[in-house]
Design a protein around this motif. Structure first.
Motif, short mmCIF file in Angstrom:
data_model
loop_
_atom_site.label_atom_id
_atom_site.label_comp_id
_atom_site.label_asym_id
_atom_site.label_seq_id
_atom_site.Cartn_x
_atom_site.Cartn_y
_atom_site.Cartn_z
N ALA A 154 4.80 -3.95 -2.94
CA ALA A 154 5.11 -2.57 -2.56
C ALA A 154 5.73 -1.80 -3.72
CB ALA A 154 6.04 -2.57 -1.35
N GLU A 155 6.61 -2.46 -4.47
CA GLU A 155 7.26 -1.80 -5.61
C GLU A 155 6.26 -1.45 -6.70
OE1 GLU A 155 10.36 -4.38 -6.86
OE2 GLU A 155 11.55 -4.15 -5.03
N GLU A 156 5.37 -2.38 -7.00
CA GLU A 156 4.37 -2.13 -8.04
C GLU A 156 3.43 -1.01 -7.63
OE1 GLU A 156 3.24 -5.99 -10.40
OE2 GLU A 156 3.44 -6.52 -8.29
N LEU A 157 3.02 -1.00 -6.38
CA LEU A 157 2.12 0.05 -5.91
C LEU A 157 2.81 1.41 -5.90
CD1 LEU A 157 0.26 -1.80 -3.03
CD2 LEU A 157 -0.71 -1.07 -5.21
N ALA A 158 4.11 1.44 -5.61
CA ALA A 158 4.85 2.69 -5.63
C ALA A 158 4.88 3.30 -7.02
CB ALA A 158 6.27 2.47 -5.12
N ASN A 159 4.90 2.45 -8.06
CA ASN A 159 4.85 2.95 -9.43
C ASN A 159 3.49 3.52 -9.78
OD1 ASN A 159 7.49 2.29 -10.02
ND2 ASN A 159 7.01 0.28 -10.85
N ILE A 160 2.45 2.92 -9.24
CA ILE A 160 1.09 3.38 -9.54
C ILE A 160 0.75 4.63 -8.74
CG2 ILE A 160 -1.36 2.76 -9.49
CD1 ILE A 160 -0.43 -0.20 -9.68
N TYR A 161 1.23 4.66 -7.48
CA TYR A 161 0.89 5.76 -6.57
C TYR A 161 2.17 6.45 -6.08
CZ TYR A 161 -3.65 3.38 -6.33
OH TYR A 161 -4.85 2.79 -6.64
#
Length: 324
Positions: free
Chosen positions: A40-47
């Protein structure tokens, strides 16, 4: 260089899944299966907008589709096919094998299977490309029978990637420091670029982006100082790329800075602005637009936080302009 993955959307399950999560984006914060996880944290950075488009493939009877999925990396292109036509494209941003996530997004099919090899995409665009045309460009038989999911490597994909301008300028392959140093020393600036040369440049750009942004969602433009999502910024060479020596390029901590694509990139590249002694300076380039003049007035004198360690590269850019 960029690889191409072909995914069929011919059967009813594929079309339904495509409609659910790719034609219609999902809200990341609502996904219970990844809540509170590193995913979730990595996806929040991308999106940063909390909306993402998602695709997936099943493992296949002998794991053959999973093996194809494992060839993908950030920056690759997925082409979606139906009725002998590519009708949609997207850029791979993130990959994860997660049955719980897949089940939450698409559920199980009638045999209890779920497409657990998940990939997230961005820059989704409509396309209208006959599969026969792509086959010819890739050196395949015109009637080549595409399987449900298949990845083609860089050399074969290159004519399609460049011919249809499918390559992303935001998402690049992940490159290690050692690989970057090897790439820089292999680039021959005196020769025209071939497929391998373009691949090296793309990896160089990707490494510089990773070094500048380091997973940040938002960063400051080195010229205007405005803070934007990193998708709106490029890793710009302070000294023109093709004038950089190998030594300059190996100085990756200082050779590049973030510049926004909302105007500053063009202003810097066309020598309307430069940086002198830590501050943005407007050159004497001819300006016939009142609106452009007002933008330049606002930029004049603002502090550039990327000056430290990069003075010699900014000085080169200032001398190039010859406007002082």
């Amino acid at each position: 260089m960029t690889k191409i993955a072909f995914q069929s959307a011919a059967d009813s399950d594929s079309r339904e899944n495509l409609e659910k999560t790719l034609l219609n984006p999902v809200v990341l914060s609502e996904l219970e299966s990844i809540r509170g996880t590193g995913i979730a944290e990595e996806l929040a950075n991308i999106y940063p907008g909390d909306m993402a488009r998602v695709g997936a493939v099943k493992q296949g009877k002998e794991g053959e589709q999973k093996a194809e999925w494992e060839k993908l990396q950030r920056g690759d292109v997925v082409l979606f096919m139906r009725d002998d036509m590519v009708f949609l494209s997207g850029i791979v941003t993130y990959l994860v094998k997660n049955p719980d996530l897949a089940r939450e997004l698409w559920g199980d099919d009638e045999r209890g299977h779920t497409p657990e090899c998940v990939y997230f995409v961005d820059e989704v665009k409509d396309q209208f490309i006959p599969c026969s045309t792509i086959n010819r460009m890739m050196g395949l038989e015109e009637t080549y029978p595409w399987p449900g999911f298949q990845v083609h490597l860089e050399d074969v994909s290159a004519p399609v990637v460049y011919g249809y301008q499918l390559e992303s300028h935001v998402y690049f392959p992940i490159v290690s420091e050692d690989e970057y140093k090897e790439i820089v020393q292999e680039i021959d600036r005196t020769r025209p670029l071939d497929t391998k040369g373009w691949s090296r440049l793309r990896k160089e750009d990707g490494f510089l982006r990773d070094q500048l942004f380091r997973g940040k969602v938002v960063e400051e433009c080195g010229i205007c100082g405005n803070k934007y999502p990193t998708q709106f910024l490029i890793a710009a060479h302070i000294k023109d790329r093709w004038h950089c020596t190998t030594e300059d390029r190996l100085d990756y901590q200082n050779i590049a800075m973030p510049i926004c694509k909302l105007g500053c990139e063009e202003l810097y590249r066309r020598n309307y602005v430069t940086v002198i002694d830590e501050r943005v300076a407007v050159t004497k380039a001819r300006v016939d637009s009142k609106d452009l003049k007002s933008i330049l007035v606002r930029l004049q004198g603002r502090v550039c936080p990327w000056f430290k360690g990069s003075r010699k590269y900014f000085d080169w850019h200032t001398r190039l302009g010859k406007y002082f």
